[in-house]
Design a protein around this motif. Structure first.
Motif, PDB file in Angstrom:
ATOM      1  N   TRP A 106       2.891 -18.721  19.172  1.00 54.05           N
ATOM      2  CA  TRP A 106       3.880 -17.660  19.083  1.00 54.05           C
ATOM      3  C   TRP A 106       3.268 -16.469  18.357  1.00 54.05           C
ATOM      4  CZ3 TRP A 106       8.944 -17.944  20.982  1.00 54.05           C
ATOM      5  CH2 TRP A 106       9.323 -19.201  21.476  1.00 54.05           C
ATOM      6  N   SER A 107       3.839 -15.290  18.596  1.00 58.24           N
ATOM      7  CA  SER A 107       3.355 -14.106  17.891  1.00 58.24           C
ATOM      8  C   SER A 107       4.485 -13.109  17.706  1.00 58.24           C
ATOM      9  CB  SER A 107       2.203 -13.442  18.651  1.00 58.24           C
ATOM     10  OG  SER A 107       2.651 -12.920  19.888  1.00 58.24           O
ATOM     11  N   SER A 108       4.366 -12.333  16.669  1.00 60.10           N
ATOM     12  CA  SER A 108       5.296 -11.228  16.402  1.00 60.10           C
ATOM     13  C   SER A 108       4.486 -10.049  15.893  1.00 60.10           C
ATOM     14  CB  SER A 108       6.353 -11.629  15.364  1.00 60.10           C
ATOM     15  OG  SER A 108       7.205 -12.635  15.868  1.00 60.10           O
ATOM     16  N   THR A 109       4.965  -8.843  16.182  1.00 58.33           N
ATOM     17  CA  THR A 109       4.247  -7.636  15.782  1.00 58.33           C
ATOM     18  C   THR A 109       5.207  -6.640  15.148  1.00 58.33           C
ATOM     19  OG1 THR A 109       2.594  -7.874  17.538  1.00 58.33           O
ATOM     20  CG2 THR A 109       2.863  -5.693  16.574  1.00 58.33           C
ATOM     21  N   TRP A 110       4.759  -6.059  14.021  1.00 59.11           N
ATOM     22  CA  TRP A 110       5.456  -4.938  13.405  1.00 59.11           C
ATOM     23  C   TRP A 110       4.504  -3.753  13.483  1.00 59.11           C
ATOM     24  CZ3 TRP A 110       5.853  -9.915  11.854  1.00 59.11           C
ATOM     25  CH2 TRP A 110       7.142 -10.441  11.714  1.00 59.11           C
ATOM     26  N   ASP A 111       4.849  -2.777  14.307  1.00 63.46           N
ATOM     27  CA  ASP A 111       3.959  -1.641  14.513  1.00 63.46           C
ATOM     28  C   ASP A 111       3.913  -0.693  13.326  1.00 63.46           C
ATOM     29  OD1 ASP A 111       3.036  -2.263  17.105  1.00 63.46           O
ATOM     30  OD2 ASP A 111       4.939  -1.577  17.950  1.00 63.46           O
TER      31      ASP A 111
ATOM     32  N   LYS B 104       9.322  -2.206   2.089  1.00 58.51           N
ATOM     33  CA  LYS B 104      10.383  -2.658   2.983  1.00 58.51           C
ATOM     34  C   LYS B 104       9.954  -3.975   3.620  1.00 58.51           C
ATOM     35  CE  LYS B 104      12.294   1.902   3.979  1.00 58.51           C
ATOM     36  NZ  LYS B 104      12.687   2.894   5.011  1.00 58.51           N
ATOM     37  N   PRO B 105      10.072  -5.087   2.858  1.00 59.21           N
ATOM     38  CA  PRO B 105       9.604  -6.383   3.349  1.00 59.21           C
ATOM     39  C   PRO B 105      10.391  -6.862   4.560  1.00 59.21           C
ATOM     40  CG  PRO B 105      10.864  -6.651   1.330  1.00 59.21           C
ATOM     41  CD  PRO B 105      10.663  -5.183   1.512  1.00 59.21           C
ATOM     42  N   VAL B 106       9.712  -7.620   5.401  1.00 54.48           N
ATOM     43  CA  VAL B 106      10.360  -8.226   6.569  1.00 54.48           C
ATOM     44  C   VAL B 106      10.097  -9.728   6.534  1.00 54.48           C
ATOM     45  CG1 VAL B 106      10.182  -6.155   7.985  1.00 54.48           C
ATOM     46  CG2 VAL B 106       8.323  -7.818   8.017  1.00 54.48           C
ATOM     47  N   GLY B 107      11.031 -10.474   7.123  1.00 56.91           N
ATOM     48  CA  GLY B 107      10.897 -11.930   7.148  1.00 56.91           C
ATOM     49  C   GLY B 107      10.536 -12.433   8.535  1.00 56.91           C
ATOM     50  N   TRP B 108       9.762 -13.528   8.560  1.00 57.01           N
ATOM     51  CA  TRP B 108       9.360 -14.134   9.820  1.00 57.01           C
ATOM     52  C   TRP B 108       9.817 -15.587   9.823  1.00 57.01           C
ATOM     53  CZ3 TRP B 108       6.002 -17.747  12.138  1.00 57.01           C
ATOM     54  CH2 TRP B 108       5.697 -17.510  13.493  1.00 57.01           C
ATOM     55  N   ALA B 109      10.689 -15.945  10.804  1.00 61.22           N
ATOM     56  CA  ALA B 109      11.269 -17.287  10.846  1.00 61.22           C
ATOM     57  C   ALA B 109      10.185 -18.338  11.059  1.00 61.22           C
ATOM     58  CB  ALA B 109      12.313 -17.370  11.961  1.00 61.22           C
TER      59      ALA B 109
ATOM     60  N   GLY C 129       0.821  -1.198   0.000  1.00 57.42           N
ATOM     61  CA  GLY C 129       0.000   0.000   0.000  1.00 57.42           C
ATOM     62  C   GLY C 129       0.852   1.245   0.000  1.00 57.42           C
ATOM     63  N   PHE C 130       0.218   2.380   0.309  1.00 55.72           N
ATOM     64  CA  PHE C 130       0.904   3.662   0.307  1.00 55.72           C
ATOM     65  C   PHE C 130       1.269   4.138   1.704  1.00 55.72           C
ATOM     66  CE2 PHE C 130      -1.579   4.762  -3.790  1.00 55.72           C
ATOM     67  CZ  PHE C 130      -0.692   3.999  -4.527  1.00 55.72           C
ATOM     68  N   GLU C 131       0.634   3.587   2.730  1.00 55.36           N
ATOM     69  CA  GLU C 131       0.848   4.041   4.089  1.00 55.36           C
ATOM     70  C   GLU C 131       1.381   2.897   4.954  1.00 55.36           C
ATOM     71  OE1 GLU C 131       0.539   7.113   4.855  1.00 55.36           O
ATOM     72  OE2 GLU C 131      -0.457   7.804   3.006  1.00 55.36           O
ATOM     73  N   PRO C 132       2.130   3.216   6.038  1.00 56.78           N
ATOM     74  CA  PRO C 132       2.586   2.171   6.964  1.00 56.78           C
ATOM     75  C   PRO C 132       1.400   1.455   7.599  1.00 56.78           C
ATOM     76  CG  PRO C 132       3.789   4.214   7.325  1.00 56.78           C
ATOM     77  CD  PRO C 132       2.659   4.547   6.390  1.00 56.78           C
ATOM     78  N   ILE C 133       1.565   0.178   7.891  1.00 56.98           N
ATOM     79  CA  ILE C 133       0.513  -0.615   8.535  1.00 56.98           C
ATOM     80  C   ILE C 133       1.105  -1.382   9.712  1.00 56.98           C
ATOM     81  CG2 ILE C 133      -0.898  -0.875   6.448  1.00 56.98           C
ATOM     82  CD1 ILE C 133       0.316  -3.635   6.050  1.00 56.98           C
ATOM     83  N   LYS C 134       0.217  -1.806  10.611  1.00 56.95           N
ATOM     84  CA  LYS C 134       0.615  -2.654  11.727  1.00 56.95           C
ATOM     85  C   LYS C 134       0.259  -4.096  11.380  1.00 56.95           C
ATOM     86  CE  LYS C 134      -0.025  -3.372  16.712  1.00 56.95           C
ATOM     87  NZ  LYS C 134      -0.653  -2.859  17.955  1.00 56.95           N
ATOM     88  N   VAL C 135       1.193  -5.024  11.643  1.00 53.10           N
ATOM     89  CA  VAL C 135       0.978  -6.430  11.294  1.00 53.10           C
ATOM     90  C   VAL C 135       1.257  -7.309  12.512  1.00 53.10           C
ATOM     91  CG1 VAL C 135       1.652  -8.341   9.795  1.00 53.10           C
ATOM     92  CG2 VAL C 135       1.651  -5.993   8.904  1.00 53.10           C
ATOM     93  N   ASN C 136       0.310  -8.180  12.834  1.00 53.23           N
ATOM     94  CA  ASN C 136       0.483  -9.193  13.880  1.00 53.23           C
ATOM     95  C   ASN C 136       0.486 -10.567  13.235  1.00 53.23           C
ATOM     96  OD1 ASN C 136       0.189  -7.320  16.224  1.00 53.23           O
ATOM     97  ND2 ASN C 136      -1.885  -7.092  15.409  1.00 53.23           N
ATOM     98  N   VAL C 137       1.487 -11.375  13.571  1.00 44.88           N
ATOM     99  CA  VAL C 137       1.575 -12.735  13.059  1.00 44.88           C
ATOM    100  C   VAL C 137       1.446 -13.709  14.230  1.00 44.88           C
ATOM    101  CG1 VAL C 137       2.986 -14.433  11.838  1.00 44.88           C
ATOM    102  CG2 VAL C 137       3.013 -12.037  11.117  1.00 44.88           C
TER     103      VAL C 137
END
Length: 337
Positions: free
Chosen positions: A283-288, A294-299, A270-278
Motif C-alpha cells: 500500500w502507499s499514500s502520498t502527501w504532496d 500540521k501533522p497527519v495520521g496514517w492508518a 522544517g520550515f518549508e512544505p515537503i512531499k511525503v510517500n509512505v
C-alpha cells in the motif's frame, strides 16, 4: 703629637668634604606623558526608526477564521556592540470587553446576548421569562488567538516549541538572534482568532505589552530561561510519532498497534512544505504538500484488518524536498509477515 682637639677638627673637615662631594653625582632619566580617556560602549536598539519606541497596536472587530492582524517591526542596532535580541509578550489583562447586553437577573453586563446565553446558563419559565442564571465567565480570548512569528522573511514553526496561541507565548522570552551594529532585523507577527472560538468569546478582549530587549553577547544570566528560535533548517525535517502522538519513532523501531483506527503521525519539523510517500505491505499514500506544524495520521492497517506490529524500515530523502517512509508488518520476532 697632634692634640685631640686638632684631630677632631681634621675629621670634621673631611666629613664635610665627603658630604659636599656626594651632591655632585648625576643619574640618567627620561619622562614620557600621554592623555587618556575611558568610555563605555553602548547596547541600544531602535524600533521602526523610533528610539525610544512609542507605537501601540490595536486589533479590533476580530472574527474567527476571517480577520488576521499584523504587528510588524524593524529592529536596528544603533549601539556600538553586537547584541542578543529577545522578544516578550505579557498579557496584562483579559475581560468581557464590550458591554452591550445586560443580564435581566443580575444586571451584569455582557458583550452580546449570544455570549450571555453561554456564560450565564439561563433558566426560563413556561412563559419564556428568565428565572435563574449560573454565570461562568469565559474571557480567556488570548488562548483562542493564533500567533505566528516571521524573522527576516522566514516563518518560524512555533509548534516545535509548543507555541500556537498568544496564551502559549505569554510571559516567554524568545531569543531571536544576534544583531550586529548598524544591522536590522525584520520581525513580523500575526494575530488571528481561532476557528474554535465560539459565541462565548464575542466582544472579549485582552491587553498586552510587547517588549524587545537587547543584551551584550556575553550576558548569560539576565535571561537564563528563554525559548531559542533556531533558524537552522533541520537535516531531516520529517519525524514520525507513535499512535500516542508523543513518542518519536526512528528506523528500526516497532509500533504496537491496538486498533484499526490507530494512526502513525507524520510531522514536518522544517520550515518549508515537503512531499511525503509512505509505503507499507503493497500500500502507499502520498502527501504532496505536508506543511510545517500540521501533522497527519496514517492508518496502520489494510483491508484484512489491523497490523499488530509495524517496523519502521526506512526514512530516506529522494531529493528536491521529497521524503519516503517504508513500513513493514512484522511478527513477534520482528520478522516480516
Amino acid at each position: 703629637m697632634i692634640s685631640k682637639k686638632a684631630l677632631f677638627s681634621v675629621l670634621l673637615i673631611g666629613l664635610i668634604g665627603v658630604a659636599a662631594g656626594a651632591g655632585t653625582f648625576a643619574y640618567f632619566s627620561d619622562t614620557e606623558q600621554a592623555d587618556g580617556m575611558f568610555q563605555a560602549g553602548t547596547i541600544d536598539i531602535a524600533i521602526n526608526d523610533q528610539n525610544p519606541w512609542m507605537e501601540s497596536f490595536e486589533m479590533i472587530d476580530m472574527k474567527p477564521c476571517k480577520t488576521t492582524e499584523e504587528a510588524n517591526v524593524e529592529l536596528t542596532n544603533v549601539g556600538t556592540n553586537p547584541a542578543l535580541i529577545y522578544k516578550h509578550i505579557d498579557v496584562t489583562d483579559y475581560n468581557t470587553g464590550l458591554e452591550r447586553f445586560e443580564c435581566p437577573v443580575t444586571n451584569e453586563m455582557f458583550s452580546s446576548e449570544p455570549e450571555w446565553t453561554i456564560e450565564a446558563n439561563p433558566q426560563f419559565d413556561e412563559e419564556g421569562n428568565v428565572t435563574n442564571v449560573d454565570i461562568n465567565r469565559i474571557d480567556d480570548i488570548h488562548n483562542q488567538t493564533e500567533y505566528t512569528l516571521t524573522i527576516d522573511g522566514q516563518q518560524i514553526p512555533l509548534c516545535l516549541f509548543d507555541i500556537e496561541t498568544v496564551g502559549d507565548v505569554d510571559c516567554n522570552w524568545m531569543f531571536l538572534g544576534v544583531l550586529e551594529p548598524g544591522d536590522s532585523m525584520m520581525v513580523n507577527q500575526t494575530y488571528k482568532l481561532s476557528a474554535d472560538a465560539g459565541n462565548e468569546y464575542q466582544g472579549d478582549q485582552f491587553n498586552f505589552t510587547m517588549t524587545f530587549k537587547a543584551l551584550q553577547t556575553n550576558d548569560e544570566t539576565t535571561l537564563e530561561d528563554h525559548v531559542v528560535v533556531d533558524l537552522t533548517e533541520p537535516e531531516v525535517p520529517l519525524k514520525l510519532y507513535d499512535t500516542d502522538k508523543e513518542t518519536e519513532l526512528e528506523v528500526g523501531d516497532i509500533v504496537d498497534v491496538d486498533e484499526f483506527w490507530d494512526r502513525m503521525w507524520l510531522h514536518n519539523v522544517g520550515f518549508e512544505p515537503i512531499k511525503v510517500n509512505v509505503y507499507a505491505n503493497g500500500w502507499s499514500s502520498t502527501w504532496d504538500n505536508l506543511e510545517p506544524c500540521k501533522p497527519v495520521g496514517w492508518a496502520l492497517g489494510d483491508d484484512q484488518g489491523v497490523w499488530e506490529l509495524i517496523l519502521v524500515e526506512e526514512i530516506i530523502s529522494n531529493g528536491n524536498g521529497e521524503w519516503q517512509v517504508t513500513l513493514t508488518p512484522v511478527d513477534d520476532n520482528g520478522q516480516p509477515v
